[in-house]
Design a protein around this motif. Structure first.
Motif: not given
Ligand code: HEC
Length: 156
Positions: A42, A94, A101, A108, A112, A144
């Motif tokens: 994206m 990572d 969330i 959340f 989306i 975003c």
């Protein structure tokens, strides 16, 4: 000869054991990589459109329309499937996904949905003209950013 062979076999077994151990260590490694890939795709398309809006490259209706269509397609894939419980920052090496969330999952999911709404609107308008692209990408950027500021741990 026989000893050497055995030695080789032993180290192969040790290596296999280590690999299995490394995988078992973070069961979320693959899914975290997947969601990073979706986000990066994206970002790449947003970057293409952003360059046009900033005037770094001339407006190109076909390129803008394709980039917007890509973002809408990727956004439609994003769900809780890429965010299994337990894959938050601090638990999965990572991950930069905040634990909020899962504590505020409804919100959340709304973020989306907002992403998809903005991406679909942009898809419908990006190929019209530069002004439409600018309006659409601004709204998308907000979608975003709204999610990142609440649910993404900033690095460093
Ligand atoms: C519903 C929430 C949400 C939305 C909407 C969202 N993101 Fe993300 N994004 C996240 C989370 C959470 C992370 C951190 C994931 C992780 O590190 O595991 C992230 C991470 C990223 C990353 C870093 C990837 C990496 O490899 O570390 C980029 C780039 C990114 N997002 C771009 C975008 C762009 C561009 C948009 C809008 C088109 C967007 N995101 C919309 C939640 C979202």
């Amino acid at each position: 000869m026989k000893k050497l062979h055995l030695l080789g076999l032993t180290s192969a077994l040790i290596l296999t054991g280590l690999t299995v151990w490394a995988q078992a260590e973070d069961p979320f490694a693959d899914i975290v990589e997947t969601r990073h890939g979706l986000m990066m795709q994206m970002a790449a398309d947003v970057g293409k459109m952003g360059a046009m809006v900033k005037g770094d490259v001339p407006y190109d209706a076909a390129v803008a329309a394709k980039a917007a269509s890509n973002v809408a397609a990727v956004a439609s894939v994003i769900s809780m499937d890429q965010f299994p419980a337990g894959s938050e920052v601090g638990k999965s090496p990572d991950s930069f996904a905040k634990a909020e969330i899962w504590a505020a999952q409804d919100d959340f999911l709304t973020k989306i949905a907002d992403l998809n709404t903005a991406a679909e609107a942009l898809k419908a308008s990006a190929g019209t003209d530069a002004d439409s692209l600018k309006a659409g990408i601004t709204a998308l950027g907000k979608a975003c950013g709204a999610c990142h500021s609440a649910y993404r741990q900033t690095e460093g």
